[in-house]
Design an enzyme around this catalytic site. Sequence first.
Site, PDB file in Angstrom:
ATOM      1  N   ASP A   9       0.777  -1.377   0.096  1.00  8.63           N
ATOM      2  CA  ASP A   9      -0.120   0.073  -0.103  1.00  8.63           C
ATOM      3  C   ASP A   9       0.864   1.211   0.111  1.00  8.63           C
ATOM      4  O   ASP A   9       1.418   1.656   1.092  1.00  8.63           O
ATOM      5  CB  ASP A   9      -0.934  -0.124   1.281  1.00  8.63           C
ATOM      6  CG  ASP A   9      -1.426   1.193   1.575  1.00  8.63           C
ATOM      7  OD1 ASP A   9      -1.531   2.144   0.718  1.00  8.63           O
ATOM      8  OD2 ASP A   9      -2.212   1.340   2.828  1.00  8.63           O
ATOM      9  N   ASP A 175     -12.246   6.425   2.562  1.00  7.88           N
ATOM     10  CA  ASP A 175     -10.774   6.344   3.109  1.00  7.88           C
ATOM     11  C   ASP A 175     -10.352   7.675   3.537  1.00  7.88           C
ATOM     12  O   ASP A 175     -10.028   8.582   2.749  1.00  7.88           O
ATOM     13  CB  ASP A 175      -9.913   6.002   1.782  1.00  7.88           C
ATOM     14  CG  ASP A 175      -8.370   5.730   2.144  1.00  7.88           C
ATOM     15  OD1 ASP A 175      -8.093   6.260   3.215  1.00  7.88           O
ATOM     16  OD2 ASP A 175      -7.797   5.252   1.337  1.00  7.88           O
TER      17      ASP A 175
END
Lengths: 595, 156
Positions: A9, A175
């Site tokens: 990520d 997010d």
Amino acid sequence: MVEKIIGIDLGTSNSAAAVVIGGRPTIIPSVEGVTLYGKAFPSYVAITKENELIVGEPARRQAVLNPEGTVTAWKRKMGSDHKYVLHGKEYTPQQLSAFLLQKIKRDAEAFLGEPVKKAVITVPAYFNDNQRQATKDAGAIAGLEVVRIINEPTAAALAYGLNKLDQEMKILVFDLGGGTLDVTIMEFGQGVFEVKATSGDTQLGGTDMDKALVDYIVDSYRKDTGIDLRKDASAMNRVREAAERAKIELSSMTETEINLPYIAYDSSGPKNLYMRINRATLENLVRPIIERCRTPVNQALQDAKLQPEDIDKIILVGGPTRMPIVQEFIKEVLGKEPERGVDPMECVAMGAAIQGAILAGEMKDKDIVLLDVVPISLGVETLGGIFTKIIDRNTTIPIRRSEVFTTAADFQTSVEIHVLQGERPMAADNVSLGRFTLSGIPPAPKGVPKIEVTFDINADGILTVTAKDLGTGRDMSIKITAPHRLSKEEIDRMIREAEQFAEQDRRKKQEAELRNEADSVIYTVEKALNELGDKVPGETRKEVEEQVRKLKEALAGKDVSAIKDSLERLKKAAQKIGGAVYGEGGPGSGKEPKS
Amino acid sequence: MSDDTVKALEAEKKELMESLLYAKAELANLRRVMENEVRRSESAAVERIMRKLLPFYEDFERVVRGLSAESVNPTVYEAVIMLFKELENLLQSEGLEKMDVMGKEFNPFDHEAVEFIESSDVSVETVVEVVSPGYKLHNRILKPPKVKVAKPYKPP
């Protein structure tokens, strides 16, 4: 051995990596240890004056001293022609990403103890082809083969195993990171996630919330004492750390204290800072920041031409979404509870690792391990209506477990196997899945036949229950497809009920067990009296028979303590019959299926 | 049995053997990782409790430093000092060590810089003030010290 493909990520301010080990995604720690905000690798690169390269946490630690040689948030320039100049030398965003990827690769190799050559890297859903290609190039520069680039929201959905659910759905991923908000709406169907809309705010995040809390503490203190802590770096550092602790505590508690002794000095001596902060205060402070999330969420819905009620699943990503107020906000806007169970800081890296394992052939597309467990315990009903668990909740499948039972009555030639699922101790309170009868058991006194009951759940989640008479080898079985196709709500309810009724259930179960024991003692005693005949002195026989009668009477009634007392008295009286009988150990111990 | 059946069975056996070997290898790997993981989670548990105790210890130290025998009852003073020493010994016996960084050359692998000044008194980047002390646990950095650094002053 299968070659590991790690998941990365690659974030704007922090990055994380994970790898599937033994079927489970596991976060890869950095050699420096986990840093603030949970993600292991701050997205920082620095070149020192001596032309040394420093990456990750150490680069962040020297940023103040070396601003002209330190860079972060270059992700915002990925795919552009922008060049960063560090001490006179030019670097592209790809190169900077490559430095960080190299560091992650090294730390992953140290963690796994084997070379790492391949990776899945995540990018925001709104990244265009250029930006994706740049990310791929960064991997190549770092010596990593990027086997796939996947969208961050897709990775989050994979971590929750949503691709495993065989249904079409619309997913909203919210997010909220340290400094940016990304809202993505995706449609899932036929094994494919399709992005419908994205929106966000690049200047909105958890750092704003932390600052609001610190400002509140410092301002209140100045109002009370006239002392301005902002001038004292050391005091401010203590306030920031205490505010961070308070914020975390207020996620689970409604009130907390901040105690900072000797935070300042004035002419009268040292001063303490003592403050109680409750959740409502914190929420009032951060509400204006959270309110700013409303427009991007509505924008995404509008762009996707959807109403809030069209969204089937909501996934929260990022540390600030751990705050209850953020979760409530989302619930208020979309009218639905978000998914739970995966750490919002880790889920993107974990999803990337799952994608990596699928590509490595280590995992099949459909078997997302996070859901590959039995969500609710499975078992059978035994004597007295007791639910006997054979497979416990959260056991990983495939699994096979057996237990041996016996008959409850003399010359019983068949047993009924009643299969149930649930968490409550009494069968009647759980969900019945099916029942079948195993017959043809040769006549024998109770407790002698041995019936083996096997629960077998294969990788597809199909449960087969088999009962086998170990004496004759005869067996019977039942196949229950998808025994755990319960909705998440049903599972939650069942677990909640089990907790709620725990005390009441425990009493019911104790009563059933007491009744079973009483039955079995009566059986043993009567049998002994019969077999021993005249060997038992008349007086003793009379006394024991009297106690048996009283216990039977008590059993017919509902008074549990009367059963208990009578049982004790019978046991006492029966001792007089002599040790010979008890030395052999009577039948009737152990569990018996319901007849 | 026909040749075809034998061939099919042999192929199947080969496939099964292979998957068995893979499973065994994965199990061995898993075991190794698990052993590491157990060790790591043990030290993580100590680390967690140490992190929680640190602010308390630091505040206690601040109070003790500010105490003087004159201003309070001498017995109380002695008792407080004793308690503080006891806590300090306990933390040390668990492997906690305060980092001594004053006057050392700044090193981003050990220190975190939060402020700087320029000074002609130093020839390398030097720690001149500890804003928040750093600690090591079993020789690993538990919390890096936050420091003020003096950079060598170069006349323009």
